[in-house]
Design an enzyme around this catalytic site. Structure first.
Site, PDB file in Angstrom:
ATOM      1  N   LYS A  79      23.063   5.638 -17.691  1.00 45.61           N
ATOM      2  CA  LYS A  79      23.791   5.740 -19.038  1.00 45.61           C
ATOM      3  C   LYS A  79      23.034   6.856 -19.944  1.00 45.61           C
ATOM      4  O   LYS A  79      21.902   6.783 -19.835  1.00 45.61           O
ATOM      5  CB  LYS A  79      23.817   4.277 -19.780  1.00 45.61           C
ATOM      6  CG  LYS A  79      24.480   4.147 -21.025  1.00 45.61           C
ATOM      7  CD  LYS A  79      24.502   2.742 -21.400  1.00 45.61           C
ATOM      8  CE  LYS A  79      25.105   2.364 -22.614  1.00 45.61           C
ATOM      9  NZ  LYS A  79      25.141   0.898 -23.044  1.00 45.61           N
ATOM     10  N   SER A 180      29.506  -1.461 -23.738  1.00 46.76           N
ATOM     11  CA  SER A 180      29.263   0.326 -24.035  1.00 46.76           C
ATOM     12  C   SER A 180      29.071   0.768 -22.849  1.00 46.76           C
ATOM     13  O   SER A 180      28.985   2.155 -22.979  1.00 46.76           O
ATOM     14  CB  SER A 180      28.561   0.415 -25.433  1.00 46.76           C
ATOM     15  OG  SER A 180      27.015   0.241 -24.932  1.00 46.76           O
ATOM     16  N   SER A 204      26.906  -5.408 -23.202  1.00 48.25           N
ATOM     17  CA  SER A 204      27.234  -3.941 -22.779  1.00 48.25           C
ATOM     18  C   SER A 204      27.384  -3.536 -21.470  1.00 48.25           C
ATOM     19  O   SER A 204      28.050  -2.691 -20.954  1.00 48.25           O
ATOM     20  CB  SER A 204      26.472  -2.624 -23.802  1.00 48.25           C
ATOM     21  OG  SER A 204      27.077  -2.801 -24.718  1.00 48.25           O
TER      22      SER A 204
HETATM   23  N1  GLN Z   1      29.449  -4.805 -28.531  1.00 48.64           N
HETATM   24  C1  GLN Z   1      28.104  -4.998 -29.010  1.00 48.64           C
HETATM   25  C2  GLN Z   1      27.768  -4.031 -30.372  1.00 48.64           C
HETATM   26  O1  GLN Z   1      28.355  -2.985 -30.308  1.00 48.64           O
HETATM   27  C3  GLN Z   1      26.913  -4.746 -28.245  1.00 48.64           C
HETATM   28  C4  GLN Z   1      26.547  -3.548 -27.795  1.00 48.64           C
HETATM   29  C5  GLN Z   1      25.677  -3.651 -26.586  1.00 48.64           C
HETATM   30  O2  GLN Z   1      25.475  -4.567 -25.867  1.00 48.64           O
HETATM   31  N2  GLN Z   1      24.854  -2.291 -26.564  1.00 48.64           N
HETATM   32  O3  GLN Z   1      26.828  -4.050 -31.083  1.00 48.64           O
END
Ligand code: GLN
Length: 520
Positions: A79, A180, A204
């Site tokens: 990532k 994400s 994510s």
């Molecule tokens: N959806 C959550 C956020 O936007 C978690 C994101 C993540 O796990 N990086 O904070």
């Protein structure tokens, strides 16, 4: 080669050790495949040069009979919020579009020294803030399972008859990959690599794994070093692992886990590698089904899956019991507060002075900061910074931050109560539905989507627990449906064992490349 890219890592490694294939041939095929699946936008940067060099070194080791182990010559992706020395590390943000760090993240360094081949850096929501990979400076990532790319180039493995290839119609709109870490998920699902690293702060890694039909492992907080992972919420961030099988996830976890002097929050105790047996007995396990996860909005198909897998576990002798985690509903709200407070602080370093984007503004340092930050960040990041600073005002601090931290403790205690009453594992949905359509998903803003998307995944981050997404079957729309397992701290062995049992039992359909898509 078409088949090779989809078989388990152990089997690819056997071929490499046996000399039937060269790592450079695998690398070439992987890189070629990245261009075939380019319309899905899973990679921000394909690192041909690094991959080529690493594959050639693996070839040499193969020649000299000095291969480094099962990961030597294996293609992986990372990532784009992990630092890779002298390679662009963008966090999918304009702010870091030209940033190349001077060091490697520990997880990458560990994989590198075991001989992996880095195919590329993958797409994400800007700074990992999101749950769809739709808020990236480089555009959204598309889900393989809903795209023309699937019907054009992929078929289901011959051992499965429960599916027929999905037909595409003009009105079909594509589905999100989840986020994400959506880029990492699609990179693995398409076969461009065997494994990819995501990150997981609220879900994510597990969320895109759920929507893309993959194993998505979030290890215990502190088990894997965060050094070189650009932070979102420091006390919840963990490196996540995306693979097609549980065994592959174990190989990667064993390679990256363990204490790290460079990360003071990594747990300072020796890591004992996990070893899963082929025959698994689950008859002495107690598996809890928390009622708070059966929320409104859960699709009938997911609810049925959840019930079906509970029955399978019961039939195999496990005791499956209803349980309660009473503070679950507060989890996501408290997370929103804590996330924004950390974001306000973590994003402060992007000011256009030391590194990253710098606006063309010379009137004053104040104006430079202002213009740099308003140009460099997207609206999601800006929103979170503003709200975080509001929560952190002296007059608000107790009301929001301290209160959310107190609630965090109660949420963690809910889990402890269950573990202390002999519950071994929890089984829940990961996401409430199959992958949403892009056009429907973006009707709601990033924050509202996070409240929905992270409901089932986020509590594990609050409590630091290990959790895993396991794909179960395809929906009527031929999209993956998945479930989540959660375990007590450091019980990865138990978590992965039961995940493997489910994997062996449900036999989620495997994709293969069609013969017409020749990779040599
Ligand atoms: N959806 C959550 C956020 O936007 C978690 C994101 C993540 O796990 N990086 O904070």
């Amino acid at each position: 080669m078409n088949k090779l890219l989809f078989i388990p890592i152990k089997e690819i490694s056997r071929e490499i050790y046996g000399g039937t294939v060269r790592p450079s041939e695998i690398c070439k095929a992987s890189i070629k495949l990245t261009s075939i699946v380019k319309p899905l936008n899973s990679y921000i940067n394909v690192t041909n040069d690094v991959a080529g060099e690493q594959a050639n070194s693996a070839d040499e080791r193969q020649q000299r009979n000095s291969l480094l182990g099962q990961l030597d010559g294996i293609p992986i992706a990372i990532k784009d919020n992990y630092c890779v020395k002298d390679k662009l590390t963008t966090c999918a943000s304009r702010m870091l579009a030209n940033f190349s760090p001077g060091y490697n993240a520990t997880v990458y360094e560990k994989l590198r020294t075991q001989g992996v081949v880095l195919i590329g850096k993958t797409n994400l929501d800007e700074f990992a803030m999101g749950s769809g990979t739709v808020d990236s400076f480089y555009g959204p990532t598309k889900n393989l399972w809903s795209s023309e790319v699937l019907s054009q180039f992929y078929s289901y493995g011959s051992d499965d008859s429960q599916v027929t290839t999905r037909k595409f119609h003009e009105k079909d709109t594509w589905r999100i990959a989840g986020g994400s870490s959506g880029g990492s998920a699609v990179a693995v699902a398409t076969g461009t690599c065997c494994a990819a690293l995501g990150s997981d702060t609220g879900g994510s890694t597990r969320n895109p794994a759920s929507y893309c039909g993959l194993i998505g492992l979030k290890p215990t907080y502190g088990l894997v070093s965060r050094y070189g992972l650009i932070p979102l919420l420091n006390s919840m961030d963990v490196p996540g692992i995306l693979t097609r099988t549980v065994d592959d996830a174990v190989l990667i976890l064993n390679a990256i886990a363990g204490p790290d002097q460079a990360d003071p929050t990594s747990v300072q105790r020796e890591y004992v590698p996990i070893n899963l047996s082929e025959t698994i007995d689950i008859s002495n396990l107690r598996i809890g089904i928390p009622k708070e996860y059966g929320v409104q909005g859960i699709s009938e198909e997911i609810a049925k899956c959840w019930e079906k897998v509970s029955c399978l576990l019961k039939e195999a002798g496990a005791s499956v019991v209803p349980v309660s985690l009473p503070h679950t509903d507060y989890s996501i709200v408290c997370y929103s507060v804590l996330n924004r407070c950390d974001v306000a602080s973590n994003m402060a370093c992007y000011d256009g002075v030391e590194y990253g984007h710098r606006a063309n503004e010379w009137s004053s340092i104040h104006e430079l900061y202002k213009k740099t930050r308003s140009e460099g960040f997207n609206n999601v990041v800006k929103d979170r910074i503003l709200v975080g600073n509001y929560f952190l005002l002296a007059e608000n601090y107790e009301k929001y931050y301290v209160k959310a931290m107190k609630m965090r403790r109660l949420i963690a205690q809910d889990f402890d109560v269950l573990w202390n009453s002999n519950v071994d594992l929890l089984l829940t949905p990961t996401t409430l539905t199959e992958a949403p359509r892009y056009d429907e998903f973006i009707q709601l803003d990033n924050q509202t989507q996070c409240l929905i998307q992270d409901h089932c995944t986020q509590p594990a981050n609050m409590a630091g627990l290990p959790a895993i997404n396991v794909p179960i079957k395809l929906s009527c729309n031929k999209l993956p449906l998945s479930l989540q397992l959660m375990a007590p701290l450091f019980h990865e062995q138990r978590l992965l064992t039961v995940a493997k049992w489910i994997e062996q039992t449900v036999r989620f359909p495997r994709l293969e490349l069609k013969n017409s898509c020749l990779l040599e």
